[in-house]
Design a protein around this motif. Structure first.
Motif, short mmCIF file in Angstrom:
data_model
loop_
_atom_site.label_atom_id
_atom_site.label_comp_id
_atom_site.label_asym_id
_atom_site.label_seq_id
_atom_site.Cartn_x
_atom_site.Cartn_y
_atom_site.Cartn_z
N PHE A 37 0.57 -0.79 0.24
CA PHE A 37 -0.19 0.28 -0.35
C PHE A 37 0.69 1.19 -0.48
CE2 PHE A 37 -4.76 1.32 0.04
CZ PHE A 37 -4.48 2.93 0.93
N ALA A 38 1.55 1.29 1.18
CA ALA A 38 3.30 1.99 0.88
C ALA A 38 2.88 2.60 -0.71
CB ALA A 38 3.53 1.55 1.47
N VAL A 39 4.29 1.22 -1.08
CA VAL A 39 4.83 1.42 -2.33
C VAL A 39 3.95 2.42 -3.40
CG1 VAL A 39 5.48 0.60 -4.70
CG2 VAL A 39 6.45 -0.26 -2.11
N VAL A 40 2.52 1.46 -3.55
CA VAL A 40 0.84 2.04 -4.30
C VAL A 40 1.04 3.40 -4.23
CG1 VAL A 40 -0.97 1.81 -5.77
CG2 VAL A 40 0.69 -0.09 -5.25
N SER A 41 0.72 3.96 -3.17
CA SER A 41 0.04 5.15 -2.75
C SER A 41 1.39 6.30 -2.84
CB SER A 41 0.09 5.27 -1.25
OG SER A 41 1.12 4.93 -0.64
N LEU A 65 -5.05 -0.06 -5.66
CA LEU A 65 -4.94 0.60 -3.82
C LEU A 65 -6.35 -0.16 -3.07
CD1 LEU A 65 -4.08 4.43 -4.08
CD2 LEU A 65 -2.59 2.61 -2.58
N ASP A 66 -7.10 0.13 -4.20
CA ASP A 66 -9.03 -0.31 -3.38
C ASP A 66 -8.74 -2.34 -3.12
OD1 ASP A 66 -11.82 -0.37 -2.99
OD2 ASP A 66 -12.13 -1.85 -4.59
N ARG A 67 -8.34 -2.93 -4.68
CA ARG A 67 -7.80 -4.35 -4.12
C ARG A 67 -7.30 -4.41 -3.34
NH1 ARG A 67 -3.30 -8.17 -5.17
NH2 ARG A 67 -2.37 -6.10 -5.43
N LEU A 68 -5.84 -3.65 -2.62
CA LEU A 68 -5.34 -3.71 -1.32
C LEU A 68 -5.96 -3.44 -0.25
CD1 LEU A 68 -1.27 -2.13 -2.90
CD2 LEU A 68 -2.01 -4.44 -2.43
N GLU A 71 -8.07 -6.78 0.85
CA GLU A 71 -7.04 -7.69 0.92
C GLU A 71 -6.87 -7.72 2.54
OE1 GLU A 71 -4.54 -9.05 -2.95
OE2 GLU A 71 -3.88 -7.64 -1.63
N ALA A 72 -6.95 -6.18 2.99
CA ALA A 72 -6.65 -6.07 4.32
C ALA A 72 -7.32 -6.13 5.38
CB ALA A 72 -5.62 -4.71 4.42
N VAL A 73 -8.78 -5.93 3.94
CA VAL A 73 -10.14 -5.99 4.65
C VAL A 73 -10.10 -7.29 5.06
CG1 VAL A 73 -12.53 -6.00 5.51
CG2 VAL A 73 -11.09 -3.79 4.36
N SER A 74 -10.27 -8.66 4.68
CA SER A 74 -10.23 -9.97 4.49
C SER A 74 -9.49 -10.21 6.23
CB SER A 74 -9.68 -10.38 3.13
OG SER A 74 -8.79 -10.40 2.90
N ALA A 75 -8.13 -9.93 5.49
CA ALA A 75 -6.95 -10.43 6.33
C ALA A 75 -7.62 -10.01 8.02
CB ALA A 75 -5.65 -10.03 6.39
N LEU A 76 -7.78 -8.66 7.76
CA LEU A 76 -8.29 -8.31 9.56
C LEU A 76 -9.78 -8.83 10.79
CD1 LEU A 76 -7.72 -4.64 8.98
CD2 LEU A 76 -6.57 -5.78 10.42
N VAL A 77 -10.39 -9.48 8.70
CA VAL A 77 -11.46 -10.25 10.20
C VAL A 77 -11.14 -11.30 10.36
CG1 VAL A 77 -13.60 -11.32 8.80
CG2 VAL A 77 -13.03 -9.05 8.69
#
Length: 309
Positions: A37-41, A65-68, A71-77
C-alpha cells in the motif's frame, strides 16, 4: 426428583475458528499488504503531481489501492476470528451483519487468497523491454530491488548499526529488516529513509535507487543531475569500485573522461557510454535509458544522430 442436567454450552463459531497459525499468517500478510500500500500510494502521489498523467493511469492506481484495502479487510476479519474474538466487534465498522461477515470472509478461502496474492511491482514508466537488458535468473543481482538492497546492506555494515537497532527504530521485527536488506521484501520509501537516517547515510543518493525498485516516476526536477545521482548510487551499491576497475569492466570501451562526465558532468555523455557504465555498475540499461533521454532533452545542446548509438 432428579435435578435437571444442564447441557454444555455450544461453542461459539469464533472459538471453533480459533487458529493461532492462521492468525499468524494473516498478520504476516497484513505486513506485506501495508508495504504494498505504501509503494502504490507513493506511486499515486507522484502521478498526481504530473499534469501529463492520463486519467486512466490514475484510475488504475486507485483500483490497485482498493484491491489492497479489500485484501487487508479480509485478513483483519479472519485474524480477528482466528483469535477467538467475536465478529460483532467488527460489524459496525464494516457496516455488515455478523452473518454476512461470516459468509463473505470464509477463513479457508481467505487463507488461500492471501497465500496466492500477487505483490505489485511496477515496470519503470516510459521504458521498453529488450531481451538483452532484462536481468536473467542467472543474474538477478542486477534487478533494481537488489541494487537497493545491496546499497542498504553496505551502508548498514559501514555504519556499525545493528539490524536489531534498526528494527527498534522502525518499530518492526528484526526479521523484517533482515529481509529488506537481503532484497527478499520490498520496502516503502518511509522505511528506506528511516534506515538511511539511522545509519547517517544520504537520502538523496538512495531516492533514485528506491524509485527504480518501486517503479515510480522519478521525482528529480533536474534530469541531468538525477541521472548522475542514479549512476553514483549504482556505483555505491557495487561497492564503490575504483576508476581502473570500472574502465576494465567496460573492456576500456569508455575513457576516464567519459566516466568523469557521466558521474559529475558537465553535460550528458552519449548513450553508449551510459549503457556501458550501467552494465559495469551491475545496473539494468532499460532503467537508465529513460533517465538519459530526459537528461538529454533537458539540455540545450543538440546531438548528432550517432550519439544515440
Amino acid at each position: 426428583m432428579p435435578a435437571r442436567s444442564h447441557p454444555h454450552p455450544r461453542p461459539s463459531i469464533s472459538n471453533v475458528s480459533n487458529s493461532a497459525g492462521r492468525a499468524s499468517r494473516c498478520t504476516e500478510a497484513l505486513r506485506d499488504i501495508a508495504e504494498d500500500f505504501a509503494v502504490v500510494s507513493d506511486e499515486f502521489l507522484h502521478k498526481t503531481h504530473s499534469a501529463a498523467t492520463a486519467t486512466t493511469e490514475l484510475l488504475r492506481t486507485v483500483v490497485e489501492l482498493d484491491r489492497l484495502v479489500q485484501e487487508a479487510v479480509s485478513a483483519l476479519v479472519v485474524r480477528h476470528r482466528s483469535q477467538g474474538e467475536p465478529l460483532s466487534d467488527l460489524a459496525p465498522s464494516l457496516r455488515l451483519t455478523e452473518d454476512r461477515l461470516r459468509k463473505k470472509f470464509k477463513p479457508a478461502t481467505v487463507d488461500e487468497n492471501l497465500a496466492s496474492r500477487t505483490r505489485p511491482r511496477r515496470a519503470p514508466t516510459g521504458t521498453h523491454r529488450h531481451d538483452d537488458d532484462v536481468p536473467s535468473p542467472k543474474n538477478l543481482l542486477r534487478a533494481p530491488h537488489q541494487r537497493l538492497a545491496c546499497a542498504l546492506t553496505l551502508m548498514q555494515a559501514q555504519s556499525g548499526v545493528s539490524q536489531r537497532e534498526l528494527a527498534k527504530q522502525l518499530e518492526v521485527h528484526p526479521s523484517y529488516v533482515s529481509r529488506i536488506l537481503s532484497g527478499e521484501r520490498d520496502a516503502s520509501w518511509k522505511h528506506v529513509m528511516a534506515i538511511v537516517k539511522c545509519c547517517e547515510g544520504n537520502c538523496d543518493l538512495f531516492k533514485p535507487l528506491w524509485e527504480a525498485a518501486a517503479g515510480v516516476r522519478p521525482t528529480g526536477t533536474e534530469p541531468a543531475r538525477y541521472l548522475r545521482t542514479y549512476l553514483t548510487a549504482l556505483m555505491y551499491a557495487a561497492g564503490s569500485p575504483t576508476t581502473e576497475t570500472i574502465l576494465a569492466s567496460t573492456q576500456n570501451t569508455i575513457s576516464e573522461a567519459d566516466l568523469k562526465q557521466a558521474l559529475g558532468g558537465p553535460g550528458v555523455p552519449v548513450w553508449l557510454v551510459v549503457k556501458q557504465l550501467t552494465h559495469a555498475l551491475q545496473g539494468v540499461p532499460e532503467i537508465t535509458l529513460p533517465l538519459w533521454r530526459s537528461a538529454i532533452s533537458s539540455t540545450e545542446s543538440s546531438l548528432p544522430a550517432e550519439a544515440f548509438g
